[in-house]
Design a protein around this motif. Sequence first.
Motif, PDB file in Angstrom:
ATOM      1  N   UNK A  74      43.431  -7.009 -47.237  1.00 57.06           N
ATOM      2  CA  UNK A  74      44.819  -7.480 -47.179  1.00 57.06           C
ATOM      3  C   UNK A  74      45.549  -7.281 -48.503  1.00 57.06           C
ATOM      4  N   UNK A  75      44.838  -7.327 -49.611  1.00 60.58           N
ATOM      5  CA  UNK A  75      45.491  -7.125 -50.910  1.00 60.58           C
ATOM      6  C   UNK A  75      46.011  -5.699 -51.058  1.00 60.58           C
ATOM      7  N   UNK A  76      45.489  -4.777 -50.255  1.00 65.63           N
ATOM      8  CA  UNK A  76      45.921  -3.378 -50.294  1.00 65.63           C
ATOM      9  C   UNK A  76      46.900  -3.040 -49.175  1.00 65.63           C
ATOM     10  N   UNK A  77      47.126  -3.985 -48.267  1.00 67.49           N
ATOM     11  CA  UNK A  77      47.994  -3.743 -47.117  1.00 67.49           C
ATOM     12  C   UNK A  77      49.460  -3.992 -47.478  1.00 67.49           C
ATOM     13  N   UNK A  78      50.346  -3.335 -46.725  1.00 69.63           N
ATOM     14  CA  UNK A  78      51.779  -3.522 -46.923  1.00 69.63           C
ATOM     15  C   UNK A  78      52.150  -4.964 -46.625  1.00 69.63           C
ATOM     16  N   UNK A  79      52.858  -5.606 -47.533  1.00 69.68           N
ATOM     17  CA  UNK A  79      53.260  -7.017 -47.429  1.00 69.68           C
ATOM     18  C   UNK A  79      52.056  -7.962 -47.310  1.00 69.68           C
ATOM     19  N   UNK A  80      50.876  -7.475 -47.691  1.00 72.79           N
ATOM     20  CA  UNK A  80      49.648  -8.268 -47.630  1.00 72.79           C
ATOM     21  C   UNK A  80      49.399  -8.803 -46.223  1.00 72.79           C
ATOM     22  N   UNK A  81      49.845  -8.051 -45.212  1.00 77.41           N
ATOM     23  CA  UNK A  81      49.779  -8.503 -43.823  1.00 77.41           C
ATOM     24  C   UNK A  81      49.180  -7.398 -42.954  1.00 77.41           C
ATOM     25  N   UNK A 104      30.483  -5.298 -36.174  1.00 82.49           N
ATOM     26  CA  UNK A 104      31.702  -5.712 -36.884  1.00 82.49           C
ATOM     27  C   UNK A 104      32.139  -7.098 -36.454  1.00 82.49           C
ATOM     28  N   UNK A 105      32.859  -7.748 -37.339  1.00 83.14           N
ATOM     29  CA  UNK A 105      33.441  -9.051 -37.023  1.00 83.14           C
ATOM     30  C   UNK A 105      34.547  -8.844 -35.990  1.00 83.14           C
ATOM     31  N   UNK A 106      34.621  -9.716 -35.027  1.00 85.21           N
ATOM     32  CA  UNK A 106      35.659  -9.633 -34.012  1.00 85.21           C
ATOM     33  C   UNK A 106      36.964 -10.210 -34.557  1.00 85.21           C
ATOM     34  N   UNK A 107      38.077  -9.820 -33.960  1.00 82.52           N
ATOM     35  CA  UNK A 107      39.371 -10.313 -34.438  1.00 82.52           C
ATOM     36  C   UNK A 107      39.461 -11.821 -34.295  1.00 82.52           C
ATOM     37  N   UNK A 108      38.758 -12.392 -33.312  1.00 78.13           N
ATOM     38  CA  UNK A 108      38.768 -13.845 -33.144  1.00 78.13           C
ATOM     39  C   UNK A 108      38.055 -14.534 -34.312  1.00 78.13           C
ATOM     40  N   UNK A 109      37.032 -13.883 -34.821  1.00 76.40           N
ATOM     41  CA  UNK A 109      36.317 -14.407 -35.989  1.00 76.40           C
ATOM     42  C   UNK A 109      37.218 -14.345 -37.225  1.00 76.40           C
ATOM     43  N   UNK A 110      37.982 -13.252 -37.334  1.00 75.01           N
ATOM     44  CA  UNK A 110      38.941 -13.093 -38.437  1.00 75.01           C
ATOM     45  C   UNK A 110      39.988 -14.207 -38.346  1.00 75.01           C
ATOM     46  N   UNK A 111      40.489 -14.403 -37.163  1.00 79.39           N
ATOM     47  CA  UNK A 111      41.519 -15.420 -36.942  1.00 79.39           C
ATOM     48  C   UNK A 111      40.976 -16.818 -37.269  1.00 79.39           C
ATOM     49  N   UNK A 112      39.750 -17.096 -36.856  1.00 80.11           N
ATOM     50  CA  UNK A 112      39.139 -18.403 -37.124  1.00 80.11           C
ATOM     51  C   UNK A 112      38.937 -18.616 -38.624  1.00 80.11           C
ATOM     52  N   UNK A 113      38.619 -17.556 -39.332  1.00 85.05           N
ATOM     53  CA  UNK A 113      38.394 -17.679 -40.771  1.00 85.05           C
ATOM     54  C   UNK A 113      39.676 -18.099 -41.489  1.00 85.05           C
ATOM     55  N   UNK A 114      40.822 -17.726 -40.944  1.00 89.81           N
ATOM     56  CA  UNK A 114      42.110 -18.161 -41.515  1.00 89.81           C
ATOM     57  C   UNK A 114      42.216 -19.680 -41.511  1.00 89.81           C
ATOM     58  N   UNK A 118      42.891 -22.026 -45.336  1.00 87.74           N
ATOM     59  CA  UNK A 118      44.356 -22.024 -45.242  1.00 87.74           C
ATOM     60  C   UNK A 118      45.035 -21.783 -46.599  1.00 87.74           C
ATOM     61  N   UNK A 119      44.302 -22.006 -47.685  1.00 90.16           N
ATOM     62  CA  UNK A 119      44.870 -21.733 -49.003  1.00 90.16           C
ATOM     63  C   UNK A 119      44.898 -20.238 -49.314  1.00 90.16           C
ATOM     64  N   UNK A 120      44.080 -19.441 -48.603  1.00 84.93           N
ATOM     65  CA  UNK A 120      44.017 -18.000 -48.839  1.00 84.93           C
ATOM     66  C   UNK A 120      44.808 -17.187 -47.819  1.00 84.93           C
ATOM     67  N   UNK A 121      44.799 -17.648 -46.556  1.00 85.78           N
ATOM     68  CA  UNK A 121      45.358 -16.848 -45.471  1.00 85.78           C
ATOM     69  C   UNK A 121      46.336 -17.657 -44.625  1.00 85.78           C
ATOM     70  N   UNK A 122      47.235 -16.920 -44.016  1.00 88.47           N
ATOM     71  CA  UNK A 122      48.179 -17.527 -43.080  1.00 88.47           C
ATOM     72  C   UNK A 122      48.107 -16.735 -41.778  1.00 88.47           C
ATOM     73  N   UNK A 123      47.913 -17.438 -40.674  1.00 89.09           N
ATOM     74  CA  UNK A 123      47.899 -16.812 -39.362  1.00 89.09           C
ATOM     75  C   UNK A 123      49.326 -16.797 -38.837  1.00 89.09           C
ATOM     76  N   UNK A 125      52.404 -15.351 -36.031  1.00 93.29           N
ATOM     77  CA  UNK A 125      52.507 -15.046 -34.605  1.00 93.29           C
ATOM     78  C   UNK A 125      52.147 -13.584 -34.327  1.00 93.29           C
ATOM     79  N   UNK A 126      51.570 -13.341 -33.168  1.00 94.33           N
ATOM     80  CA  UNK A 126      51.205 -11.991 -32.778  1.00 94.33           C
ATOM     81  C   UNK A 126      49.874 -11.536 -33.356  1.00 94.33           C
ATOM     82  N   UNK A 127      49.031 -12.480 -33.774  1.00 93.72           N
ATOM     83  CA  UNK A 127      47.715 -12.191 -34.343  1.00 93.72           C
ATOM     84  C   UNK A 127      47.777 -11.416 -35.660  1.00 93.72           C
ATOM     85  N   UNK A 128      48.811 -11.654 -36.438  1.00 90.10           N
ATOM     86  CA  UNK A 128      48.899 -11.055 -37.761  1.00 90.10           C
ATOM     87  C   UNK A 128      48.331 -12.037 -38.777  1.00 90.10           C
ATOM     88  N   UNK A 129      47.650 -11.492 -39.779  1.00 89.42           N
ATOM     89  CA  UNK A 129      47.057 -12.293 -40.845  1.00 89.42           C
ATOM     90  C   UNK A 129      47.714 -11.887 -42.146  1.00 89.42           C
TER      91      UNK A 129
END
Length: 133
Positions: A74-81, A104-114, A118-123, A125-129
């Motif tokens: 995410x640190x390398x992604x556009x708008x960190x998103x 690989x980790x599933x997107x649901x696992x990624x979403x749960x990790x958010x 909560x201090x590192x990631x924001x979930x 709308x539309x499954x964007x992290x």
Amino acid sequence: MDIKIDALIPFDTLQTDMEHVFSIVEKNGKVVLLKDNKPVYIILKYDASQPSATNTIPTETASYTLQEAMKIVLSEAENFTMHASKLADEIYERRLYLQKNGKKAQYTQIRARCGHYPDMFEALPGNYIKLKG
């Protein structure tokens, strides 16, 4: 892995004196072939009594936790998103994190990790992290 000094063999020896190389394998259980004084191949003696000699495939180990891998990508992604499924794909392609079964980790696992960080990631709308800060 401990290797005896006489088990370090120049790669060319395999072509010129194969019997010598395999006699060392018989004696030591393994030989390390060197090119330019650097290890490039290991020849091991097969031992059917060892569990590692069965038809198991070693799983790759990744050196990051899932949240660390998410932060890197995410640190390398556009708008960190990034979309959670694309994030999961990118983490897997770069082998930053693998599950214990090597998948690989599933997107649901990624979403749960958010939710766990909560201090590192924001979930979003539309499954964007989004990476915070």
